[in-house]
Motif scaffolding. Sequence first.
Motif, PDB file in Angstrom:
ATOM      1  N   ALA A  46       2.624 -22.135 -18.267  1.00 30.73           N
ATOM      2  CA  ALA A  46       3.696 -21.432 -18.975  1.00 30.73           C
ATOM      3  C   ALA A  46       3.533 -21.584 -20.477  1.00 30.73           C
ATOM      4  CB  ALA A  46       5.048 -21.974 -18.532  1.00 30.73           C
ATOM      5  N   ILE A  47       3.219 -22.812 -20.902  1.00 32.41           N
ATOM      6  CA  ILE A  47       3.099 -23.060 -22.346  1.00 32.41           C
ATOM      7  C   ILE A  47       1.895 -22.320 -22.902  1.00 32.41           C
ATOM      8  CG2 ILE A  47       1.786 -25.208 -22.101  1.00 32.41           C
ATOM      9  CD1 ILE A  47       3.392 -26.272 -24.454  1.00 32.41           C
ATOM     10  N   GLU A  48       0.820 -22.186 -22.079  1.00 37.66           N
ATOM     11  CA  GLU A  48      -0.352 -21.433 -22.539  1.00 37.66           C
ATOM     12  C   GLU A  48      -0.003 -19.973 -22.767  1.00 37.66           C
ATOM     13  OE1 GLU A  48      -4.305 -21.747 -20.761  1.00 37.66           O
ATOM     14  OE2 GLU A  48      -3.649 -23.668 -19.982  1.00 37.66           O
TER      15      GLU A  48
ATOM     16  N   ALA B 268      -4.923 -28.627 -28.150  1.00 32.86           N
ATOM     17  CA  ALA B 268      -4.302 -29.822 -27.581  1.00 32.86           C
ATOM     18  C   ALA B 268      -3.972 -29.599 -26.105  1.00 32.86           C
ATOM     19  CB  ALA B 268      -3.044 -30.175 -28.372  1.00 32.86           C
ATOM     20  N   VAL B 269      -3.475 -28.390 -25.767  1.00 28.52           N
ATOM     21  CA  VAL B 269      -3.153 -28.078 -24.371  1.00 28.52           C
ATOM     22  C   VAL B 269      -4.423 -28.097 -23.530  1.00 28.52           C
ATOM     23  CG1 VAL B 269      -2.330 -26.252 -22.838  1.00 28.52           C
ATOM     24  CG2 VAL B 269      -1.078 -26.776 -24.899  1.00 28.52           C
ATOM     25  N   LEU B 270      -5.533 -27.640 -24.096  1.00 29.90           N
ATOM     26  CA  LEU B 270      -6.811 -27.632 -23.377  1.00 29.90           C
ATOM     27  C   LEU B 270      -7.481 -29.005 -23.376  1.00 29.90           C
ATOM     28  CD1 LEU B 270      -8.240 -24.227 -24.610  1.00 29.90           C
ATOM     29  CD2 LEU B 270      -7.271 -24.740 -22.388  1.00 29.90           C
TER      30      LEU B 270
ATOM     31  N   ALA C 290      -8.462 -31.024 -25.835  1.00 36.69           N
ATOM     32  CA  ALA C 290      -9.559 -31.245 -26.779  1.00 36.69           C
ATOM     33  C   ALA C 290      -8.968 -31.775 -28.078  1.00 36.69           C
ATOM     34  CB  ALA C 290     -10.339 -29.967 -27.024  1.00 36.69           C
ATOM     35  N   PRO C 291      -8.499 -33.046 -28.110  1.00 32.70           N
ATOM     36  CA  PRO C 291      -7.822 -33.547 -29.308  1.00 32.70           C
ATOM     37  C   PRO C 291      -8.725 -33.604 -30.527  1.00 32.70           C
ATOM     38  CG  PRO C 291      -8.090 -35.295 -27.685  1.00 32.70           C
ATOM     39  CD  PRO C 291      -8.506 -34.038 -27.022  1.00 32.70           C
ATOM     40  N   ASP C 292     -10.048 -33.789 -30.328  1.00 35.80           N
ATOM     41  CA  ASP C 292     -10.934 -33.833 -31.492  1.00 35.80           C
ATOM     42  C   ASP C 292     -11.014 -32.477 -32.172  1.00 35.80           C
ATOM     43  OD1 ASP C 292     -12.014 -33.060 -29.113  1.00 35.80           O
ATOM     44  OD2 ASP C 292     -14.068 -33.609 -29.637  1.00 35.80           O
ATOM     45  N   VAL C 293     -11.075 -31.400 -31.363  1.00 38.72           N
ATOM     46  CA  VAL C 293     -11.106 -30.051 -31.937  1.00 38.72           C
ATOM     47  C   VAL C 293      -9.765 -29.744 -32.602  1.00 38.72           C
ATOM     48  CG1 VAL C 293     -11.647 -27.649 -31.487  1.00 38.72           C
ATOM     49  CG2 VAL C 293     -12.656 -29.415 -30.071  1.00 38.72           C
ATOM     50  N   ALA C 294      -8.669 -30.190 -31.965  1.00 41.60           N
ATOM     51  CA  ALA C 294      -7.342 -29.963 -32.549  1.00 41.60           C
ATOM     52  C   ALA C 294      -7.228 -30.658 -33.895  1.00 41.60           C
ATOM     53  CB  ALA C 294      -6.257 -30.475 -31.595  1.00 41.60           C
ATOM     54  N   MET C 295      -7.823 -31.865 -33.994  1.00 45.39           N
ATOM     55  CA  MET C 295      -7.781 -32.600 -35.246  1.00 45.39           C
ATOM     56  C   MET C 295      -8.573 -31.865 -36.327  1.00 45.39           C
ATOM     57  SD  MET C 295      -8.428 -36.638 -35.543  1.00 45.39           S
ATOM     58  CE  MET C 295      -7.353 -37.106 -34.233  1.00 45.39           C
ATOM     59  N   THR C 296      -9.756 -31.333 -35.958  1.00 45.31           N
ATOM     60  CA  THR C 296     -10.549 -30.572 -36.916  1.00 45.31           C
ATOM     61  C   THR C 296      -9.791 -29.336 -37.364  1.00 45.31           C
ATOM     62  OG1 THR C 296     -12.448 -31.301 -35.654  1.00 45.31           O
ATOM     63  CG2 THR C 296     -12.834 -29.653 -37.324  1.00 45.31           C
ATOM     64  N   GLU C 297      -9.141 -28.652 -36.413  1.00 46.96           N
ATOM     65  CA  GLU C 297      -8.370 -27.464 -36.756  1.00 46.96           C
ATOM     66  C   GLU C 297      -7.231 -27.826 -37.703  1.00 46.96           C
ATOM     67  OE1 GLU C 297      -9.011 -24.309 -35.729  1.00 46.96           O
ATOM     68  OE2 GLU C 297      -7.346 -23.593 -36.940  1.00 46.96           O
ATOM     69  N   ALA C 298      -6.612 -28.997 -37.476  1.00 43.65           N
ATOM     70  CA  ALA C 298      -5.529 -29.435 -38.358  1.00 43.65           C
ATOM     71  C   ALA C 298      -6.042 -29.664 -39.770  1.00 43.65           C
ATOM     72  CB  ALA C 298      -4.899 -30.719 -37.818  1.00 43.65           C
ATOM     73  N   ALA C 299      -7.192 -30.336 -39.882  1.00 42.34           N
ATOM     74  CA  ALA C 299      -7.709 -30.676 -41.207  1.00 42.34           C
ATOM     75  C   ALA C 299      -8.293 -29.454 -41.904  1.00 42.34           C
ATOM     76  CB  ALA C 299      -8.767 -31.770 -41.086  1.00 42.34           C
ATOM     77  N   ILE C 300      -9.118 -28.671 -41.192  1.00 41.60           N
ATOM     78  CA  ILE C 300      -9.800 -27.536 -41.807  1.00 41.60           C
ATOM     79  C   ILE C 300      -8.866 -26.343 -41.894  1.00 41.60           C
ATOM     80  CG2 ILE C 300     -11.793 -26.005 -41.666  1.00 41.60           C
ATOM     81  CD1 ILE C 300     -12.637 -28.822 -42.086  1.00 41.60           C
ATOM     82  N   GLY C 301      -8.265 -25.964 -40.758  1.00 37.94           N
ATOM     83  CA  GLY C 301      -7.492 -24.719 -40.703  1.00 37.94           C
ATOM     84  C   GLY C 301      -6.255 -24.759 -41.565  1.00 37.94           C
TER      85      GLY C 301
ATOM     86  N   PHE D  21     -17.509 -16.326 -16.086  1.00 33.39           N
ATOM     87  CA  PHE D  21     -17.518 -17.762 -16.354  1.00 33.39           C
ATOM     88  C   PHE D  21     -17.114 -18.520 -15.091  1.00 33.39           C
ATOM     89  CE2 PHE D  21     -17.012 -16.752 -20.940  1.00 33.39           C
ATOM     90  CZ  PHE D  21     -18.052 -17.531 -21.398  1.00 33.39           C
ATOM     91  N   PRO D  22     -17.663 -19.733 -14.872  1.00 35.69           N
ATOM     92  CA  PRO D  22     -17.197 -20.527 -13.733  1.00 35.69           C
ATOM     93  C   PRO D  22     -15.765 -20.988 -13.954  1.00 35.69           C
ATOM     94  CG  PRO D  22     -18.742 -21.778 -15.074  1.00 35.69           C
ATOM     95  CD  PRO D  22     -18.766 -20.374 -15.591  1.00 35.69           C
ATOM     96  N   GLU D  23     -15.028 -21.205 -12.851  1.00 36.31           N
ATOM     97  CA  GLU D  23     -13.652 -21.690 -12.935  1.00 36.31           C
ATOM     98  C   GLU D  23     -13.626 -23.060 -13.600  1.00 36.31           C
ATOM     99  OE1 GLU D  23     -10.528 -20.621 -11.399  1.00 36.31           O
ATOM    100  OE2 GLU D  23     -11.475 -18.653 -11.462  1.00 36.31           O
ATOM    101  N   ILE D  24     -12.451 -23.400 -14.201  1.00 33.95           N
ATOM    102  CA  ILE D  24     -12.320 -24.732 -14.803  1.00 33.95           C
ATOM    103  C   ILE D  24     -12.352 -25.773 -13.698  1.00 33.95           C
ATOM    104  CG2 ILE D  24     -10.746 -26.262 -16.052  1.00 33.95           C
ATOM    105  CD1 ILE D  24      -9.789 -23.821 -17.590  1.00 33.95           C
ATOM    106  N   GLY D  25     -13.298 -26.721 -13.797  1.00 35.93           N
ATOM    107  CA  GLY D  25     -13.416 -27.766 -12.785  1.00 35.93           C
ATOM    108  C   GLY D  25     -14.179 -27.328 -11.554  1.00 35.93           C
TER     109      GLY D  25
END
Lengths: 102, 182
Positions: free
Chosen positions: B5-7, B46-48, B50-61, B110-114
């Motif tokens: 739902a949140i996605e 963050a929902v997906l 991937a906190p490291d990518v979220a952190m990069t997006e926070a700093a760069i974006g 694409f293959p399903e997640i998992g």
Amino acid sequence: MSLPLLLGGDLDAFVADAFLVGAALFVVLAIALLYRVVKGPTMQDRVLAVNVLGTNTVVVLALLSVGLGEESLLDVALIYALLNFLMAVAISKFTVDRGGVI
Amino acid sequence: MSPGAIELVLFAFVLLTALATAAFRDVLAAIIVFAAYSLGMAIYYAVLLAPDVAMTEAAIGAGVTTLLLLLTIAKTVRPGRDEIFESIHWSGLLVVGAFTTVILVTVTSFPEIGASDAPIVSNPEVSQYYIEEAYHDTGVENAVTAVLAGYRGFDTFGEAVVVFAAGVATMVVLHTEVFTRD
């Protein structure tokens, strides 16, 4: 989502679901805030709206951190809390005296 | 409840901010809405999980990109704002729409997640090699750091050169000096 407490379900899963639903509702609020960003009418309205959106993001990330059980998301929320302030100051300074950003 | 739902709500938010960024005629307004887009994308990462990518997006974006774009319009001109929104370029929209449709068609392959038949799961030799041999080969405890600074050391060095050159170029353009002579 049913009432798992009455049905003898898992309490932890219920709490995690509640946090995720809360996060989803805060994202709905973000869409409502987007109206002020797009509508304006002045640039100060937009800056303030994006600032509130940033605070909203911090809340959503904190709720997600509990709901998904990912403690590292709290670090992302902290970075956002810091940068959100910086962004608002930079844009405000730009609108007041043109050219002076840093 | 899965985070489905949140996605869905996030997707609506990101789509609306992206459209607003493209549609605004005033550059400053577009930069501000782009910051809002970056906020939505960070929550998406963050929902997906991937906190490291979220952190990069926070700093760069949210931080660096907004500052860089603001500096750009401070050093150049900002077009007049007689109208709020850009007029839509229909033939361009048609081409971009067709391209998006082609890209979206490939998503289903694409293959399903998992999924257990995803290439990374069904062929674990490569990732398994790095997990088992990284410490033995490089002496670095973190496998990700071992790959970045050990196996791909020259690649990372090249990236550092590019970032350093970009930083020097930015300072030359802005006429700022970090170290001043006394």
